[in-house]
Scaffold this active site. Structure first.
Site, mmCIF file in Angstrom:
data_model
loop_
_atom_site.group_PDB
_atom_site.id
_atom_site.type_symbol
_atom_site.label_atom_id
_atom_site.label_comp_id
_atom_site.label_asym_id
_atom_site.label_seq_id
_atom_site.Cartn_x
_atom_site.Cartn_y
_atom_site.Cartn_z
ATOM 1 N N GLY A 130 0.815 -1.218 0.000
ATOM 2 C CA GLY A 130 0.000 0.000 0.000
ATOM 3 C C GLY A 130 0.844 1.262 0.000
ATOM 4 O O GLY A 130 0.461 2.277 0.574
ATOM 5 N N GLY B 54 -0.549 4.857 -0.834
ATOM 6 C CA GLY B 54 -1.564 5.474 0.012
ATOM 7 C C GLY B 54 -0.945 6.410 1.042
ATOM 8 O O GLY B 54 0.282 6.555 1.133
ATOM 9 N N VAL C 48 -0.847 6.146 4.347
ATOM 10 C CA VAL C 48 -0.074 5.463 5.386
ATOM 11 C C VAL C 48 1.177 4.812 4.798
ATOM 12 O O VAL C 48 2.279 4.978 5.319
ATOM 13 C CB VAL C 48 -0.954 4.407 6.104
ATOM 14 C CG1 VAL C 48 -0.116 3.568 7.054
ATOM 15 C CG2 VAL C 48 -2.085 5.095 6.847
ATOM 16 N N GLY C 49 1.003 4.098 3.699
ATOM 17 C CA GLY C 49 2.148 3.417 3.087
ATOM 18 C C GLY C 49 3.227 4.395 2.654
ATOM 19 O O GLY C 49 4.429 4.145 2.845
ATOM 20 N N SER D 126 -7.900 -0.230 12.462
ATOM 21 C CA SER D 126 -8.600 1.064 12.560
ATOM 22 C C SER D 126 -9.358 1.127 13.872
ATOM 23 O O SER D 126 -9.789 0.096 14.402
ATOM 24 C CB SER D 126 -9.582 1.163 11.394
ATOM 25 O OG SER D 126 -10.564 2.132 11.663
ATOM 26 N N SER D 127 -9.596 2.349 14.339
ATOM 27 C CA SER D 127 -10.343 2.504 15.598
ATOM 28 C C SER D 127 -11.806 2.097 15.455
ATOM 29 O O SER D 127 -12.504 1.932 16.457
ATOM 30 C CB SER D 127 -10.259 3.947 16.098
ATOM 31 O OG SER D 127 -10.768 4.830 15.130
ATOM 32 N N CYS D 128 -12.280 1.900 14.212
ATOM 33 C CA CYS D 128 -13.689 1.504 14.046
ATOM 34 C C CYS D 128 -13.925 0.044 14.396
ATOM 35 O O CYS D 128 -15.058 -0.427 14.339
ATOM 36 C CB CYS D 128 -14.179 1.818 12.647
ATOM 37 S SG CYS D 128 -13.461 0.763 11.415
ATOM 38 N N TYR E 267 -16.221 -2.880 6.980
ATOM 39 C CA TYR E 267 -14.792 -2.546 7.108
ATOM 40 C C TYR E 267 -14.261 -3.005 8.473
ATOM 41 O O TYR E 267 -13.171 -3.597 8.566
ATOM 42 C CB TYR E 267 -14.627 -1.030 6.946
ATOM 43 C CG TYR E 267 -13.217 -0.529 7.045
ATOM 44 C CD1 TYR E 267 -12.300 -0.783 6.038
ATOM 45 C CD2 TYR E 267 -12.803 0.236 8.136
ATOM 46 C CE1 TYR E 267 -11.005 -0.297 6.115
ATOM 47 C CE2 TYR E 267 -11.512 0.728 8.221
ATOM 48 C CZ TYR E 267 -10.618 0.457 7.209
ATOM 49 O OH TYR E 267 -9.336 0.939 7.297
ATOM 50 N N LYS F 133 -11.275 -5.663 9.400
ATOM 51 C CA LYS F 133 -10.097 -5.293 10.200
ATOM 52 C C LYS F 133 -9.987 -6.158 11.463
ATOM 53 O O LYS F 133 -8.882 -6.509 11.886
ATOM 54 C CB LYS F 133 -10.150 -3.803 10.558
ATOM 55 C CG LYS F 133 -9.911 -2.895 9.352
ATOM 56 C CD LYS F 133 -8.514 -3.096 8.814
ATOM 57 C CE LYS F 133 -8.161 -2.213 7.657
ATOM 58 N NZ LYS F 133 -6.814 -2.490 7.116
ATOM 59 N N PRO G 81 -4.668 2.355 14.431
ATOM 60 C CA PRO G 81 -4.587 3.822 14.427
ATOM 61 C C PRO G 81 -5.956 4.473 14.555
ATOM 62 O O PRO G 81 -6.959 3.931 14.085
ATOM 63 C CB PRO G 81 -3.979 4.152 13.066
ATOM 64 C CG PRO G 81 -4.004 2.924 12.265
ATOM 65 C CD PRO G 81 -4.468 1.780 13.114
ATOM 66 N N THR G 82 -5.972 5.648 15.121
ATOM 67 C CA THR G 82 -7.159 6.491 15.136
ATOM 68 C C THR G 82 -7.336 7.120 13.746
ATOM 69 O O THR G 82 -6.606 6.787 12.807
ATOM 70 C CB THR G 82 -7.000 7.560 16.238
ATOM 71 O OG1 THR G 82 -8.232 8.223 16.390
ATOM 72 C CG2 THR G 82 -5.895 8.562 15.917
ATOM 73 N N ASN G 83 -8.272 8.065 13.576
ATOM 74 C CA ASN G 83 -8.469 8.741 12.276
ATOM 75 C C ASN G 83 -7.186 9.478 11.892
ATOM 76 O O ASN G 83 -6.602 10.183 12.721
ATOM 77 C CB ASN G 83 -9.612 9.749 12.366
ATOM 78 C CG ASN G 83 -10.976 9.071 12.488
ATOM 79 O OD1 ASN G 83 -11.116 8.067 13.182
ATOM 80 N ND2 ASN G 83 -11.969 9.617 11.829
ATOM 81 N N HIS H 90 -12.341 11.155 3.937
ATOM 82 C CA HIS H 90 -12.639 11.402 5.348
ATOM 83 C C HIS H 90 -12.883 12.907 5.548
ATOM 84 O O HIS H 90 -12.671 13.710 4.651
ATOM 85 C CB HIS H 90 -11.467 10.929 6.223
ATOM 86 C CG HIS H 90 -11.349 9.446 6.262
ATOM 87 N ND1 HIS H 90 -10.452 8.762 5.485
ATOM 88 C CD2 HIS H 90 -12.017 8.514 6.985
ATOM 89 C CE1 HIS H 90 -10.579 7.463 5.728
ATOM 90 N NE2 HIS H 90 -11.518 7.284 6.626
ATOM 91 N N ARG I 247 -13.988 13.289 17.304
ATOM 92 C CA ARG I 247 -12.982 12.466 16.640
ATOM 93 C C ARG I 247 -11.586 12.859 17.114
ATOM 94 O O ARG I 247 -11.322 14.031 17.421
ATOM 95 C CB ARG I 247 -13.039 12.640 15.114
ATOM 96 C CG ARG I 247 -14.294 12.087 14.447
ATOM 97 C CD ARG I 247 -14.345 10.566 14.448
ATOM 98 N NE ARG I 247 -15.519 10.066 13.748
ATOM 99 C CZ ARG I 247 -16.724 9.896 14.297
ATOM 100 N NH1 ARG I 247 -16.912 10.192 15.580
ATOM 101 N NH2 ARG I 247 -17.730 9.429 13.585
#
Ligand code: GFB
Length: 313
Positions: free
Chosen positions: A11, A14, A16-17, A108-110, A137, A141, A164-166, A180, A210
Site C-alpha cells: 500500500g 496510500g 499510510v504506506g 482502525s479505531s472503528c 470494514y 479489520k 490507528p485512530t483517524n 474522510h 474524533r
C-alpha cells in the site's frame, strides 16, 4: 530491523504506506519493496503467493486496504468487506508460508463497539455491536487482528497489529464522496474561498467527537512497534485527545481563511458519537505523537496547495 533487511510496504501509494516509505528511507533502509495495484492485485491469492516466493521479504508493513470516509464505507459495503478480507488473508498467509520474520498489520479505531466506554481500551474489542455505517470494514479489520493472533498461536509467527485512530496527511484522498472529514473540509473551504461562495456544506450535526493523528506520526509509531513490540495484543495508536467535528471545521475554516458560513446537512450520517483511543499502553512503551492538530492541519493545507492539481484531478 537490520539496515539491509528486505522490507515490503504493502500500500505504498496510500497515505499510510507512503508515510512508512518516507520513514524507512529516513532511517537508512535501502531495500524497500513496493508494488502498485496494477503490478500486483493483492486480492489475487496466486499472484500474492508468487510475489512473496520471488521477493522473500524479511519484514512486512501491511498498509494496503480499501479505505474511505463514512459515505464510501456505507455505500461500497461489499468491496470494503471483500477487498480487505482478501488483501489481509493473502498477505498474512504468504508471509507465514515464506517465513517472514515479522509483520505489522494496520487496523482502525472503528473495530471497537459503537457505544464502548471512552477512552477505548484494547480489551474492549468484541464487547458490543459495531457502528452500522462501517461494519463491513470493521469486521474485515477485526479479522486481520485475529489472523495475526491465530498465525502467532498456531505457527509461532511474529505478527503484530496496530490500531490507528483517524489519520490525515500527505497523499490523502480528496474525492468528496470517498474522503474522510479533514481532506473533505480542506478542499471544500479552499474551493469556497477561491470562488467567493457564501457557505460550505458540512455533514451531520457537528457533535461527534474524533481524534486525529498525522500520518508521519503513525509511521513513526509503526516503526517503533516493529523495533520494540513482539506481543499478541494489538496496540492503539493515537494522540489521546479528541475534538468535535464542529470544532475541527471551525479550525480548518480559520486555517484556510474562508469567511463565509457553515451549513450543517443533517441528512448525512454522524457515524459513531465518539471514538477516542486509550493510548496508555503505547505511552508506557515510550512512544508519544509529535504533531499537534493545528500544526498538522496547517502543514496539510500547504501540502494540498502544492499538490492540488494531483489531489483533485
Ligand atoms: O471522517 P469521516 O468520514 O469518518 O467522518 P468516520 C467523520 C465525521 O465528520 C462524521 C462528519 O460525523 C461526518 O458526518 N463530516 C462532516 C464529514 N463533513 C464531512 C465531509 O464533508 N466529509 C466526510 N467524510 N465527513 C470512518 C469509518 O468513520 O473513519 C471508517 O467509516 C474508518 O471505517 C475511518 O474507521 C477512520 O470517523 O465517521
Amino acid at each position: 530491523m537490520e539496515k539491509q533487511a528486505r522490507i515490503y510496504v504493502a500500500g505504498h501509494r496510500g497515505m499510510v504506506g507512503s508515510a512508512l516509505v518516507r520513514k524507512l528511507q529516513a532511517e537508512g533502509y535501502s531495500q524497500i519493496i513496493t508494488r502498485t495495484s496494477s503490478e500486483l492485485d493483492l486480492r489475487n491469492q496466486a499472484a500474492v503467493a508468487d510475489f512473496f516466493a520471488d521477493e522473500r521479504p524479511d519484514y512486512v508493513f501491511l498498509a494496503a486496504a480499501k479505505v474511505g470516509g463514512i459515505l464510501a464505507n456505507n455505500t461500497y459495503r461489499a468491496e470494503f468487506l471483500y477487498d480487505n478480507l482478501m488483501i489481509e488473508s493473502n498477505i498474512i498467509h504468504s508471509a507465514y508460508k515464506t517465513g517472514v520474520k515479522k509483520l505489522l498489520f494496520l487496523g482502525s479505531s472503528c473495530i471497537y463497539p459503537k457505544l464502548a466506554p471512552q477512552p477505548l481500551k484494547e480489551e474492549y474489542l468484541l464487547s458490543g455491536y459495531l457502528e452500522p455505517t462501517n461494519e463491513p470494514y470493521a469486521i474485515a479489520k477485526i479479522t486481520g487482528i485475529k489472523l495475526c493472533e491465530a498465525y502467532r498461536s498456531q505457527y509461532g509467527c511474529n505478527f503484530i497489529s496496530a490500531m490507528p485512530t483517524n489519520l490525515y496527511g500527505p497523499n490523502d484522498n480528496y474525492d468528496l464522496n470517498g474522503s474522510h472529514v479533514l481532506p473533505a473540509l480542506i478542499r471544500k473551504f479552499h474551493e469556497a474561498k477561491v470562488n467567493n461562495l457564501p457557505t460550505v456544506e458540512v455533514w451531520g450535526t457537528g457533535s461527534p467527537r474524533r481524534e486525529f493523528l498525522h500520518a508521519d506520526d503513525l509511521a513513526d509509531a509503526c516503526f517503533f512497534l516493529m523495533e520494540n513490540y513482539d506481543d499478541e495484543l494489538f496496540v492503539n495508536i493515537g494522540t489521546g485527545e479528541d475534538v468535535t467535528i464542529r470544532e475541527v471545521a471551525e479550525l480548518i475554516k480559520e486555517i484556510v481563511g474562508f469567511e463565509g458560513e457553515l451549513r450543517w446537512n443533517t441528512d448525512k450520517p454522524d457515524g459513531t458519537p465518539r471514538k477516542l483511543m486509550d493510548v496508555s499502553r503505547l505511552h508506557s512503551f515510550g512512544w508519544k505523537h509529535a504533531t499537534e492538530l493545528k500544526d498538522g492541519l496547517e502543514k496539510t493545507y500547504q501540502d494540498f496547495l502544492t499538490n492540488e492539481v494531483m489531489y483533485v484531478e
